[in-house]
Write an enzyme that holds these catalytic residues in place. Structure first.
Site, PDB file in Angstrom:
ATOM      1  N   GLU A   1       0.768  -1.147   0.037  1.00 48.78           N
ATOM      2  CA  GLU A   1       0.032   0.115   0.066  1.00 48.78           C
ATOM      3  C   GLU A   1       0.826   1.212  -0.023  1.00 48.78           C
ATOM      4  OE1 GLU A   1      -3.495  -0.318   3.041  1.00 48.78           O
ATOM      5  OE2 GLU A   1      -1.874  -1.923   3.698  1.00 48.78           O
TER       6      GLU A   1
ATOM      7  N   LYS B   1       2.167   4.650   1.273  1.00 49.18           N
ATOM      8  CA  LYS B   1       2.492   5.214   2.807  1.00 49.18           C
ATOM      9  C   LYS B   1       1.848   6.474   2.631  1.00 49.18           C
ATOM     10  CE  LYS B   1       5.687   5.207   6.639  1.00 49.18           C
ATOM     11  NZ  LYS B   1       5.461   6.654   6.860  1.00 49.18           N
TER      12      LYS B   1
ATOM     13  N   CYS C   1      25.090  40.089 -24.191  1.00 47.96           N
ATOM     14  CA  CYS C   1      25.846  39.324 -23.152  1.00 47.96           C
ATOM     15  C   CYS C   1      25.980  37.953 -23.646  1.00 47.96           C
ATOM     16  CB  CYS C   1      24.828  39.173 -21.951  1.00 47.96           C
ATOM     17  SG  CYS C   1      25.555  38.162 -20.621  1.00 47.96           S
TER      18      CYS C   1
END
Length: 668
Positions: free
Chosen positions: A113, A115, A428
């Site tokens: 399952e 958790k 740049c």
């Protein structure tokens, strides 16, 4: 209506509303429209106001929360709520399996399952009626939080049969509710919750039940107190089905496994897919299914020998901040990055983490040399959560943001309304390189073989100065690069050539206009048809397009007003790059396509389209893609090896198509 008639009607309304609420909050299925539910609820409220003695504890009207409590009383659990032992990897899990098989008679099967990362609670029922709810506490003594648990719609106040049972469950806050709660708190200037688990725990430990009622919490039942001998079941999986029949919300993403290999496959599946869930999980719980075998295996002083929890790799760890480096993005944004002592987090080794911006560094008082908490979840980029200021030794150095661009030396500016510093120099080199990397990426022009290192080499060697230069490269040019062989060069030239015919939305997204993402690029391309038409569009024309706001429209106008951009478009045209929209032209008004306004889930393997292509096509036709199946899902498209999502869709009665049907609709 006399009292007898009122009593009969109240009983009838209680029954109807419980059934509708169960369908909505437990089964994720809407049995009746909201308006019908609201009408019946108001009728019940009116009758209860008129006849107060007809207000029963299990009435749907009692979910809103009563007056604040003065404190929580202690509850001693009839059966201790023991914690589980943990395993952290395959070898640990195999060792657990070996111990189980050596201690149990016969064949062993496990129930695996998810958790849930929440707060463990105990729910006590007598003769089918909710009596009390409590926290786990220290496992033996918890706190009575019945008033808060009553407000949670997935907790039945009356069972479907007159059972006396203690049910164990995990209270949690769905991710959507958590984000909404934090947005509301941020707007009020309140401290934010760190995660959904803390938010759920904080909500259930409020003395005012009305606060819990407003938080949209939920509970998954995962077991019963005791050894199960008082239940009509022989094992854990049967218990879960029994609890479901009583009216509890039980997680459907579980699986019965008959070997440790099947358990490992389940773990692998949910390690990869956990971020698609609507709630947080922090591991997988593995339990021996048979109660007889559980009894054989017994308990240690702290935990059962027949169950364990596989914990996902830690998502928050502590390490040392060695330095802070700056990077310049394609839009000129200067971003600080933490350079760390290498540390394992969420299954990978991390040496760099995001610090976002200067304001955040100052606000969190992060200094070079600090011990810091790093968080990483799934594929999310690691980030610095906090500095452990109490561990400072006095040698730590505050970080000072520079005033000049680290790549080109231009002055950095902060644009009004923004928190980031920007380099506004269009020449740049860092911006140009990042822009090139974005342009060739999978979701833009998708030029296979042009990775970051190759792009950086091309720019450094002067072979490519802007994106149009990619389309004048020759095989001879590429062969001058390091580690570039003839075959690789030939393949790369072919990939560049193929990209010339991409539809306009890929080019538009690749150009990197501020605020224009993939979806906006597609909407604009579909509406205007060609780059030329888009370049001449006015602000009013742009904002008239569905989902295009003023900010985005202004960015588009500003971008194409630039003479350098206009010259770039002409170079792309001269180099035979397609500047028109070639996709299917579909308006997004609801009702015009089969997908318009629909929430669609993709599951399983597609054979003729990739997952990203299918997503792109659905969104182009007005649909919305979701990662999980819920009551809000309109359609599930199931490819090969579709799993739990397909099962859940069938359980909820959602329309399911196979890939062939999907392709037929696309080609209509």
């Amino acid at each position: 209506m006399d009292r007898l008639q009122a009593e009969q009607r109240v009983e009838q309304l209680n029954k109807q509303l419980r059934e509708y609420g169960h369908a909505y909050y437990v089964l994720d299925r809407q049995a009746v429209p909201d308006a019908v539910y609201d009408q019946l609820l108001h009728e019940l409220i009116d009758l209860e106001t008129q006849y107060p003695d007809l207000v029963f504890p299990d009435s749907p009207t009692q979910r809103v929360g009563g007056e604040p409590l003065s404190g929580f009383s202690k509850v001693t659990h009839a059966y201790p709520m023991l914690s589980l032992s943990n395993v952290f990897g395959e070898e640990d899990l195999r060792e657990f399996d070996r111990r189980v098989r050596s201690g149990a008679s016969g064949e062993v099967e496990y129930v695996c399952e998810l958790k849930i990362d929440g707060l463990a609670v105990s729910l006590l029922y007598e003769d089918g009626k909710f009596i009390r709810g409590a926290t786990r506490g220290d496992g033996r003594v918890g706190e009575d939080i019945s008033a808060n648990l009553r407000t949670i719609r997935s907790v039945p106040l009356k069972l479907n049969e007159t059972a006396t049972i203690e049910v164990r469950g995990e209270a949690f806050m769905p991710k959507g509710s958590f984000h909404q709660l934090n947005e509301e708190r941020e707007s009020r200037g309140e401290e934010l919750f760190a995660n959904p688990r803390n938010a759920a725990a904080g909500s259930l430990r409020q003395l005012d039940p009305r606060i819990a009622a407003s938080r949209n919490l939920s509970v998954f039942a995962y077991g019963a107190g005791g050894d199960g001998s008082n239940l009509p079941v022989a094992g854990h999986e049967e218990t879960l089905r029994y609890m479901e029949s009583l009216g509890f919300k039980v997680n459907l993403e579980r699986e019965v496994c008959r070997s440790v290999e099947e358990v490992l496959a389940y773990i692998e599946k949910w390690t990869e897919q956990r971020n698609e869930l609507a709630y947080e999980i922090d591991g997988i719980v593995i339990k021996v299914n048979s109660y007889e075998q559980q009894e054989e295996l017994g308990f240690t002083s702290k935990s059962p020998r027949w169950a364990t929890a596989y914990k996902f790799p830690a998502e928050e760890v502590v390490t040392k901040l060695l330095n802070i480096e700056l990077s310049v993005g394609r839009t000129g944004a200067v971003t600080p990055t933490a350079i760390l002592e290498p540390v394992r987090v969420a299954g990978t080794t991390v040496q760099r983490a995001s610090l976002h911006n200067e304001d955040l560094i100052r606000e969190k008082d992060v200094r070079i040399g600090d011990q810091v908490i790093i968080r990483k979840a799934g594929d999310i980029i690691p980030e610095v959560v906090a500095a452990l200021t109490e561990q400072r030794e006095g040698t730590e150095e505050p970080f000072v943001m520079p005033t000049e661009c680290p790549a080109c030396g231009s002055e950095l500016v902060r644009i009004e309304g923004e928190v980031v510093l920007r380099c506004v120099n269009p020449k740049c080199p860092a911006q140009i390189t990042e822009g090139l990397i974005h342009f060739v990426s999978r979701n833009a022009m998708n030029i296979e073989g042009l990775g970051e290192k190759v792009v950086e080499q091309l720019y450094r060697e002067g072979l490519v100065k802007d994106v149009s230069d990619l389309y004048k490269l020759t095989q001879e040019d590429l062969l001058t690069l390091e580690r570039m062989g003839e075959k690789s060069a030939s393949n790369l030239i072919a990939a560049i050539d193929t990209s010339r015919s991409n539809s306009m939305e890929r080019l538009l997204f690749g150009l990197g206009i501020r605020h224009v993402g993939e979806k906006a690029a597609r909407l604009l391309s579909e509406e205007f048809g060609t780059i030329d038409r888009l370049m001449t569009a006015s602000l009013d024309e742009l904002t008239a397009v569905h989902e295009i706001g003023e900010k985005m429209a202004d960015a588009v106008v500003t971008y194409f007003d630039n003479e350098d951009v206009q010259a770039l478009v002409e170079r792309l045209r001269d180099r035979n790059v397609n500047l028109a929209y070639t996709g299917k032209r579909v308006r997004l008004a609801e009702g015009e396509t089969v997908f318009a306004g629909k929430t669609v889930v993709l599951t399983g393997k597609m054979t003729q389209l990739s997952r990203s292509e299918a997503k792109e096509r659905i969104e182009a036709l007005g649909g919305k893609i979701s990662g999980s199946v819920s009551k809000k899902t309109d359609l599930v498209i199931a490819g090969e090896e579709a799993g739990s999502k397909l099962d859940k869709a069938r359980d909820l009665g959602i329309d399911v198509w196979d890939e062939q049907r999907f392709l037929e609709e696309l080609h209509d």
